[in-house]
Design a protein around this motif. Structure first.
Motif, mmCIF file in Angstrom:
data_model
loop_
_atom_site.group_PDB
_atom_site.id
_atom_site.type_symbol
_atom_site.label_atom_id
_atom_site.label_comp_id
_atom_site.label_asym_id
_atom_site.label_seq_id
_atom_site.Cartn_x
_atom_site.Cartn_y
_atom_site.Cartn_z
ATOM 1 N N ARG A 1 31.457 -24.056 7.131
ATOM 2 C CA ARG A 1 32.277 -22.856 6.953
ATOM 3 C C ARG A 1 33.741 -23.257 6.833
ATOM 4 O O ARG A 1 34.133 -24.338 7.253
ATOM 5 C CB ARG A 1 32.092 -21.892 8.133
ATOM 6 N N VAL A 2 34.510 -22.347 6.275
ATOM 7 C CA VAL A 2 35.936 -22.585 6.059
ATOM 8 C C VAL A 2 36.683 -21.370 6.601
ATOM 9 O O VAL A 2 36.163 -20.248 6.546
ATOM 10 C CB VAL A 2 36.198 -22.839 4.559
ATOM 11 N N ASP A 3 37.856 -21.568 7.128
ATOM 12 C CA ASP A 3 38.543 -20.416 7.728
ATOM 13 C C ASP A 3 39.331 -19.640 6.677
ATOM 14 O O ASP A 3 39.357 -19.999 5.493
ATOM 15 C CB ASP A 3 39.377 -20.830 8.947
ATOM 16 N N CYS A 4 39.956 -18.554 7.119
ATOM 17 C CA CYS A 4 40.591 -17.611 6.202
ATOM 18 C C CYS A 4 41.676 -18.254 5.350
ATOM 19 O O CYS A 4 41.867 -17.869 4.200
ATOM 20 C CB CYS A 4 41.153 -16.425 6.987
ATOM 21 N N ASP A 5 42.403 -19.225 5.922
ATOM 22 C CA ASP A 5 43.455 -19.910 5.182
ATOM 23 C C ASP A 5 42.934 -21.135 4.438
ATOM 24 O O ASP A 5 43.716 -21.829 3.788
ATOM 25 C CB ASP A 5 44.564 -20.353 6.139
ATOM 26 N N ALA A 6 41.653 -21.397 4.601
ATOM 27 C CA ALA A 6 40.996 -22.541 3.942
ATOM 28 C C ALA A 6 41.623 -23.872 4.327
ATOM 29 O O ALA A 6 41.625 -24.816 3.530
ATOM 30 C CB ALA A 6 40.972 -22.359 2.420
ATOM 31 N N ASP A 7 42.160 -23.939 5.551
ATOM 32 C CA ASP A 7 42.728 -25.206 6.009
ATOM 33 C C ASP A 7 42.105 -25.690 7.317
ATOM 34 O O ASP A 7 42.720 -26.464 8.066
ATOM 35 C CB ASP A 7 44.257 -25.130 6.113
ATOM 36 N N ALA A 8 40.908 -25.244 7.587
ATOM 37 C CA ALA A 8 40.126 -25.754 8.719
ATOM 38 C C ALA A 8 38.653 -25.552 8.379
ATOM 39 O O ALA A 8 38.283 -24.577 7.710
ATOM 40 C CB ALA A 8 40.474 -25.025 10.018
ATOM 41 N N LEU A 9 37.813 -26.502 8.840
ATOM 42 C CA LEU A 9 36.380 -26.463 8.567
ATOM 43 C C LEU A 9 35.599 -26.312 9.863
ATOM 44 O O LEU A 9 36.049 -26.738 10.936
ATOM 45 C CB LEU A 9 35.933 -27.752 7.875
ATOM 46 N N LEU A 10 34.414 -25.715 9.739
ATOM 47 C CA LEU A 10 33.473 -25.620 10.849
ATOM 48 C C LEU A 10 32.133 -26.143 10.348
ATOM 49 O O LEU A 10 31.558 -25.582 9.412
ATOM 50 C CB LEU A 10 33.353 -24.165 11.312
ATOM 51 N N VAL B 1 35.747 -28.834 12.946
ATOM 52 C CA VAL B 1 35.110 -28.597 14.243
ATOM 53 C C VAL B 1 33.606 -28.680 14.052
ATOM 54 O O VAL B 1 33.071 -28.058 13.136
ATOM 55 C CB VAL B 1 35.485 -27.199 14.784
ATOM 56 N N PRO C 1 41.450 -30.249 9.922
ATOM 57 C CA PRO C 1 40.611 -30.380 11.108
ATOM 58 C C PRO C 1 39.221 -29.816 10.830
ATOM 59 O O PRO C 1 39.074 -28.803 10.135
ATOM 60 C CB PRO C 1 41.345 -29.550 12.172
ATOM 61 N N CYS D 1 37.753 -16.082 12.014
ATOM 62 C CA CYS D 1 38.385 -16.603 10.798
ATOM 63 C C CYS D 1 37.408 -17.425 9.962
ATOM 64 O O CYS D 1 37.602 -17.571 8.754
ATOM 65 C CB CYS D 1 39.585 -17.471 11.177
ATOM 66 N N PHE D 2 36.347 -17.933 10.579
ATOM 67 C CA PHE D 2 35.352 -18.734 9.856
ATOM 68 C C PHE D 2 34.250 -17.805 9.338
ATOM 69 O O PHE D 2 33.091 -17.916 9.746
ATOM 70 C CB PHE D 2 34.784 -19.825 10.761
ATOM 71 N N HIS D 3 34.634 -16.882 8.474
ATOM 72 C CA HIS D 3 33.701 -15.844 8.035
ATOM 73 C C HIS D 3 33.074 -16.142 6.678
ATOM 74 O O HIS D 3 32.339 -15.308 6.151
ATOM 75 C CB HIS D 3 34.379 -14.462 8.030
ATOM 76 N N ARG D 4 33.357 -17.335 6.131
ATOM 77 C CA ARG D 4 32.797 -17.731 4.838
ATOM 78 C C ARG D 4 32.224 -19.133 4.931
ATOM 79 O O ARG D 4 32.771 -19.988 5.622
ATOM 80 C CB ARG D 4 33.894 -17.804 3.763
ATOM 81 N N THR D 5 31.180 -19.370 4.158
ATOM 82 C CA THR D 5 30.765 -20.753 3.952
ATOM 83 C C THR D 5 31.692 -21.366 2.903
ATOM 84 O O THR D 5 32.394 -20.653 2.171
ATOM 85 C CB THR D 5 29.313 -20.853 3.448
ATOM 86 N N VAL D 6 31.676 -22.699 2.848
ATOM 87 C CA VAL D 6 32.508 -23.382 1.871
ATOM 88 C C VAL D 6 32.007 -23.110 0.450
ATOM 89 O O VAL D 6 32.737 -23.324 -0.524
ATOM 90 C CB VAL D 6 32.574 -24.895 2.212
ATOM 91 N N VAL E 1 39.431 -25.801 -0.685
ATOM 92 C CA VAL E 1 39.991 -26.150 0.621
ATOM 93 C C VAL E 1 41.402 -26.700 0.448
ATOM 94 O O VAL E 1 41.676 -27.470 -0.473
ATOM 95 C CB VAL E 1 39.081 -27.172 1.340
ATOM 96 N N CYS F 1 40.586 -12.529 13.284
ATOM 97 C CA CYS F 1 41.114 -12.840 11.950
ATOM 98 C C CYS F 1 41.969 -11.697 11.414
ATOM 99 O O CYS F 1 41.576 -10.527 11.488
ATOM 100 C CB CYS F 1 39.975 -13.134 10.979
ATOM 101 N N TYR G 1 38.725 -34.943 11.756
ATOM 102 C CA TYR G 1 39.431 -34.567 10.530
ATOM 103 C C TYR G 1 38.599 -34.950 9.317
ATOM 104 O O TYR G 1 37.828 -35.907 9.367
ATOM 105 C CB TYR G 1 40.820 -35.235 10.489
ATOM 106 N N LEU H 1 36.091 -32.215 17.654
ATOM 107 C CA LEU H 1 37.020 -31.907 16.577
ATOM 108 C C LEU H 1 37.488 -33.219 15.985
ATOM 109 O O LEU H 1 37.929 -34.108 16.709
ATOM 110 C CB LEU H 1 38.211 -31.096 17.087
#
Lengths: 125, 125
Positions: free
Chosen positions: A77-86, A21, A19, B103-108, A10, B96, A35, A33
């Motif tokens: 989960r982590v987004d494509c840029d790995a700079d946001a979490l779900l 979510v 951030p 964009c949240f297509h992966r787990t951490v 990350v 994405c 941090y 949301l």
């Protein structure tokens, strides 16, 4: 974007925060949301309960530690840029300190659209 | 937290940006997280199409202007502290740039959980 044995690396950026979510794992409702810093994410993964970093109190924060409105985390989960979490969570009670199920209980026009699930006077002293 | 004739006064903070989460209005899937400044929010409300502020390109950005993967905005919500936005959208194609719906297509942990809906080589030159 790289992956390691521990998973996706990350990108916590210059301020050490991303951030995060929280989404209800069953209903899909977006609850809040906040941090997370590296420690908050690590604690979330270790304990299975949602942790964040409180920017106002400047400390690690376990959601619901005071109110009892904890979040059991089913998946991170982590987004494509790995700079946001779900965080996909089972929310006890309501996520919002105002008593609503979700912090996103209003439209930007000011219309109330959320469901109130508790009275904050009963929860916070 | 105050409301005006134009609705809730959003707190854009020191850097003039708030995180904006896009959620599929029908399925509830969280599609992406980006940032909005005051102009991006105003354009979103005026046009009914999602606009963001690109931090990497340092400019107003209409989602899908290049790819065609626009987001029709059904509703904009704001959280309790008025420092985060939720766009409820009808997403054309995928959100994405990597071709996934979300964009949240992966787990951490690095597990692929998303649905790929287009080939980026067909969309971006």
């Amino acid at each position: 974007m790289s992956s390691t044995a521990e998973g996706v690396e990350v990108d916590f950026g210059d301020d050490g925060l991303v951030p995060a979510v929280a989404q209800d794992a069953d209903t899909g409702e977006v609850l809040m949301l906040a941090y997370a810093d590296e420690a908050a994410l690590a604690r979330t993964r270790e304990t299975g309960r949602a942790h964040y970093y409180s920017r106002s109190r400047d400390e690690l924060w376990e959601k619901g530690a005071t109110s009892g409105h904890t979040q059991e985390v089913e998946e991170v989960r982590v987004d494509c840029d790995a700079d946001a979490l779900l965080y996909l969570v089972d929310q006890a009670g309501g996520a919002c300190h105002t008593g609503f199920r979700s912090c996103f209980h209003r439209t930007v026009d000011g219309e109330e659209v959320g469901e109130r699930v508790f009275d904050p006077d009963d929860v916070y002293e």
